[in-house]
Design an enzyme around this catalytic site. Structure first.
Site, short mmCIF file in Angstrom:
data_model
loop_
_atom_site.label_atom_id
_atom_site.label_comp_id
_atom_site.label_asym_id
_atom_site.label_seq_id
_atom_site.Cartn_x
_atom_site.Cartn_y
_atom_site.Cartn_z
N HIS A 567 53.19 5.42 -33.47
CA HIS A 567 53.13 6.87 -33.69
C HIS A 567 54.35 7.57 -33.12
O HIS A 567 54.24 8.56 -32.39
CB HIS A 567 51.83 7.43 -33.09
C1 FAD Z 1 52.87 -0.01 -38.62
C2 FAD Z 1 52.38 1.41 -38.62
C3 FAD Z 1 51.02 1.66 -38.55
C4 FAD Z 1 50.55 2.98 -38.55
N1 FAD Z 1 49.20 3.21 -38.60
C5 FAD Z 1 48.75 4.48 -38.79
C6 FAD Z 1 47.38 4.73 -39.05
O1 FAD Z 1 46.56 3.80 -39.13
N2 FAD Z 1 46.98 6.02 -39.23
C7 FAD Z 1 47.86 7.06 -39.15
O2 FAD Z 1 47.43 8.22 -39.28
N3 FAD Z 1 49.18 6.85 -38.91
C8 FAD Z 1 49.64 5.59 -38.77
N4 FAD Z 1 50.98 5.36 -38.61
C9 FAD Z 1 51.88 6.53 -38.44
C10 FAD Z 1 52.26 7.26 -39.72
O3 FAD Z 1 52.40 6.38 -40.81
C11 FAD Z 1 53.57 8.03 -39.46
O4 FAD Z 1 53.35 8.94 -38.39
C12 FAD Z 1 54.05 8.83 -40.64
O5 FAD Z 1 54.35 7.98 -41.73
C13 FAD Z 1 55.30 9.65 -40.27
O6 FAD Z 1 55.76 10.35 -41.40
P1 FAD Z 1 57.24 10.89 -41.49
O7 FAD Z 1 57.38 11.50 -42.84
O8 FAD Z 1 57.55 11.71 -40.31
O9 FAD Z 1 58.18 9.59 -41.39
P2 FAD Z 1 58.10 8.21 -42.14
O10 FAD Z 1 56.87 8.11 -42.96
O11 FAD Z 1 58.32 7.16 -41.10
O12 FAD Z 1 59.34 8.24 -43.14
C14 FAD Z 1 60.67 8.24 -42.74
C15 FAD Z 1 61.49 7.52 -43.80
O13 FAD Z 1 62.87 7.78 -43.59
C16 FAD Z 1 63.61 6.63 -43.87
N5 FAD Z 1 64.90 6.70 -43.20
C17 FAD Z 1 65.15 6.58 -41.87
N6 FAD Z 1 66.46 6.74 -41.63
C18 FAD Z 1 67.04 6.97 -42.83
C19 FAD Z 1 68.37 7.22 -43.23
N7 FAD Z 1 69.36 7.27 -42.35
N8 FAD Z 1 68.62 7.40 -44.56
C20 FAD Z 1 67.63 7.34 -45.48
N9 FAD Z 1 66.34 7.09 -45.14
C21 FAD Z 1 66.06 6.93 -43.83
C22 FAD Z 1 62.73 5.50 -43.41
O14 FAD Z 1 63.09 4.30 -44.08
C23 FAD Z 1 61.33 6.00 -43.76
O15 FAD Z 1 60.92 5.56 -45.03
C24 FAD Z 1 51.47 4.06 -38.60
C25 FAD Z 1 52.84 3.81 -38.68
C26 FAD Z 1 53.30 2.49 -38.70
C27 FAD Z 1 54.77 2.24 -38.78
#
Ligand code: FAD
Ligand code: NAG
Ligand code: NAG
Ligand code: NAG
Ligand code: NAG
Ligand code: NAG
Length: 635
Positions: A567
């Site tokens: 997280h």
């Molecule tokens: C293994 C795992 C298990 C989890 N389990 C749960 C769960 O059971 N329930 C729950 O509620 N949450 C869970 N989470 C947390 C939840 O999935 C994340 O909090 C959420 O996806 C965050 O969303 P976000 O849009 O902030 O970032 P993310 O969804 O992480 O997206 C960020 C994206 O940016 C991309 N990126 C990074 N740097 C660059 C760059 N320089 N250029 C281009 N692209 C880039 C990455 O590749 C990624 O795809 C889990 C996360 C993981 C990793």
């Protein structure tokens, strides 16, 4: 959409399937209206929603990882564990510097690296924050428009809560027509979870069984509840963001989603207005392809949505961050923002394994890749979208908030934290606790049997870490990452209490067959806490008494054993500038123009729940903020 899909061979279950493309399939034009850097959970919602509301808007999503579209390893829920494999092409692993607070270990934090980000690889646990979490964002960190009054309706709108029945008293806080479906999954409730729900309320006298652990209020705290999942009950599929917001809009040629496209930095003109981004084709997605940086122009807006690990690194490579950090790697500073990467938050997680009765069905055969279980499961999923493949093995939990008497048990190390943070907000739990039906870990070398794990994560750890770049331009250089885990003693005290709580329930469960000693505290053989039990004890049995030496053994164990709950959060916080903020309530990065951040980096303070729900709230609110600024009508 599913007619074309067929179950993959087992080998791809275990190692994930690599990208088949050698060269990009998508052409990136020189100019767009909006560019999103990162195509994860929040970005998928923003790009898809903007495209639906304004089809003529030219939108580019640059995602570092591969596409997930129609791939069974993302669609079939039970495959979530495969993404954590060391061969994973869909996650990257951020490694911390070693720290004495965690017994000299480096903590490895997996993050999603694919279209959909975490939403396409996560464990699908459905948990929602408390209303006060978002109200704190609004009131204590001066962010009008980010309180629970605004965000809860957005979360309701995002979901179809299949769990709802007319009799469910909390139906009002759940949605019934949103794109993301929520259900208990297609596998019923595993016996270990059923036992947790039966025995828990008998052991925890004032903690009854409740209808819902996710109504945002204190009615969801201190109740044992059945765990919903981000899984559609009818289709038996993962409720990720891209299949439900983004790919659905991709008939529109103005929406361009470019996989394997890693943003190096934001480009600015002399007035510090963001004019576009520079990116490289990712060497893992497109090996041997042209590695030279490309530039693309954004006429209206650049949005960073690269997640809590990615976003601060893009900012720093762009010259936005603390002077000392930028100087150390030789990046010319454009804007002094010491808050960039300075507050890494995560829910520190303790998993304690116990033997279960070997005849108890668990998720272990899925974790171990047992061929019979997978074959039968995939056959059933193909036939009617139910069964173990349509689940995640986490069927019950409780969010625990201590009573006054229990605060004495936790002890003085936690008192100051309680008084300053929790005392006046009765919807804030200290920890989330579950009996997991299985051991979600590499089981190499362990007996092939059924496992049962105590799982405890802290809702609001006091400890914070940091993440910064280690190189000026190299996007592959591992960051300087400090997890911060357990640097505050209050967190150790809280987890120590959580370990004891979980053990008291689990040792009374009919499936309990004793602890796995190397993965528990090293209690002395003559201690009353020694791990001698191999059968369940009576519900009325006295609680274990722990000596000071036992507590010290638990503390040492916690430091040696804790890990991430995946997280990552709060590394570019939405706070006033003077408090270390990076963005204002309109998500604008301080000191520059036409640059926003929209992912879980912006959380000014941790929320107690698994963070996908909060990523959905942020993505949905960001969509409305951006649409309003661009004069786009939303419904
Ligand atoms: C293994 C795992 C298990 C989890 N389990 C749960 C769960 O059971 N329930 C729950 O509620 N949450 C869970 N989470 C947390 C939840 O999935 C994340 O909090 C959420 O996806 C965050 O969303 P976000 O849009 O902030 O970032 P993310 O969804 O992480 O997206 C960020 C994206 O940016 C991309 N990126 C990074 N740097 C660059 C760059 N320089 N250029 C281009 N692209 C880039 C990455 O590749 C990624 O795809 C889990 C996360 C993981 C990793
Ligand atoms: C379920 O599957 C159908 C048919 O493939 C698809 O149209 C629908 O969008 C899916 N629903 C969800 C919630 O995934
Ligand atoms: C799905 O199939 C399995 C066995 O193949 C069966 O046990 C189950 O009842 C079916 N479920 C539904 C909802 O049809
Ligand atoms: C909590 O409430 C009490 C009584 O209203 C007040 O005295 C105290 O300052 C509050 N504590 C915090 C940390 O807000
Ligand atoms: C729950 O919250 C309500 C309203 O905020 C409050 O009146 C009540 O005392 C709280 N209950 C508990 C058990 O803390
Ligand atoms: C356990 O044994 C150690 C020495 O081996 C002794 O110091 C300690 O007092 C004993 N503890 C109890 C609870 O008997």
């Amino acid at each position: 959409m599913f007619s074309r899909l067929r179950s993959l061979l087992l080998v791809s279950v275990l190692i994930g399937s690599g990208s088949a493309f050698l060269a990009p399939q998508v052409t990136v034009s020189p100019e767009y209206d909006i560019i999103l850097a990162g195509g994860g959970a929040a970005a998928s919602i923003i790009a898809g929603s903007l495209s639906a509301a304004a089809p003529s808007l030219k939108i580019l999503v640059l995602e570092g990882g591969p596409t997930t579209r129609d791939k069974l390893e993302h669609i079939q829920p039970a495959r979530y564990f495969s993404h954590l494999s060391p061969y994973s092409t869909t996650e990257q692993f951020v490694v911390s510097s070693p720290s004495d607070a965690v017994a000299g270990r480096s903590i490895v934090i997996p993050v999603g690296k694919c279209i959909g980000g975490g939403s396409s690889v996560n464990f699908m646990l459905y948990n929602r924050a408390s209303a006060s979490d978002y109200d704190d964002w609004e009131v204590e960190y001066s962010n009008p428009g980010w309180g629970s009054k605004v965000l809860i309706p957005l979360l309701i709108k995002a979901e179809t809560y299949e769990v709802n029945t007319p009799a469910n008293p909390s139906a009002a806080t759940h949605g019934n027509s949103g794109p993301l479906h929520v259900s208990y999954g297609g596998n019923g409730i595993l016996p270990i979870a059923q036992q947790f729900l039966n025995i828990g309320p008998q052991v925890e006298k004032n903690r009854p069984l409740g209808p819902d652990g996710n109504d945002f209020t204190n009615k969801s705290i201190n109740v044992f509840y059945r765990m919903p999942k981000w899984i559609g009950g009818v289709n038996g599929t993962r409720s990720d963001a891209p299949h439900h917001y983004l790919y659905t809009q991709q008939g529109n040629p103005n929406l361009v989603v470019s996989e394997g496209s890693r943003v190096t930095r934001v480009l600015f003109d002399s007035t510090l207005t963001a004019t576009g981004v520079e990116f490289v084709y990712d060497k893992h997605v497109f090996p041997d392809y042209d590695p030279t940086p490309k530039q693309v122009t954004a006429s209206k807006l650049v949005v960073l949505a690269a997640g809590a690990m990615g976003t601060p690194q893009i900012l720093e490579r762009s010259g936005i961050g603390a002077a000392s950090i930028l100087k150390s790697v030789g990046v010319k500073q454009l804007v002094n923002l010491p808050g960039v990467g300075a507050t890494y938050n995560d829910h520190v997680f303790l998993v304690s394994p116990y033997f279960a009765d070997p005849t108890t069905p668990t998720f272990d055969n899925i974790f171990r890749g047992d061929p019979t279980t997978w074959t039968q499961g995939l056959t059933q999923w193909d036939a009617n979208r139910t069964g173990i493949i349509a689940s995640n093995g986490v069927d019950a939990a409780i969010k625990v908030r201590p009573t006054t008497a229990e605060l004495a048990e936790i002890g003085p190390d936690f008192t100051a934290r309680w008084n300053s943070f929790y005392a006046n907000k009765t919807d804030k739990p200290l920890l989330w606790m579950s009996a997991l039906a299985g051991l979600p870990a590499d089981q190499t070398g362990l007996p092939v049997t059924s496992w049962l794990s105590g799982g405890v994560f802290l809702g609001y750890p006091e400890s914070l870490g940091s993440i910064h770049i280690s190189a000026a331009t190299d996007v592959y250089a591992p960051p300087n990452f400090n997890s911060g885990f357990l640097t505050a003693q209050s967190d150790v005290a809280a987890l120590r209490w959580g370990y004891k709580k979980a053990r008291e329930i689990i040792r009374r469960m009919p499936s309990f067959r004793g602890a796995l000693p190397p993965a528990h505290p090293p209690f002395a053989a003559n201690s009353t806490a020694a791990l001698t039990e191999t059968e369940p004890v009576a519900i009325t049995a006295p609680n274990i008494v722990y000596s000071a030496a036992d507590d010290a053994a638990i503390d040492a164990y916690i430091r040696a054993a804790v890990g991430t709950s995946w997280h990552s959060f709060g590394t570019a916080p939405m706070k006033p500038l003077a408090q270390g903020g990076v963005v204002d309530p309109s998500l604008n990065v301080y000191g520059v123009k036409k640059l926003k951040i929209a992912d879980v980096s912006i959380g000014p303070e941790m929320v107690n729940a698994n963070t996908y729900s909060t990523a959905i709230a942020i993505g949905s609110n960001a969509f409305h903020i951006i649409a309003a600024e661009l004069g786009i009508k939303t419904t």
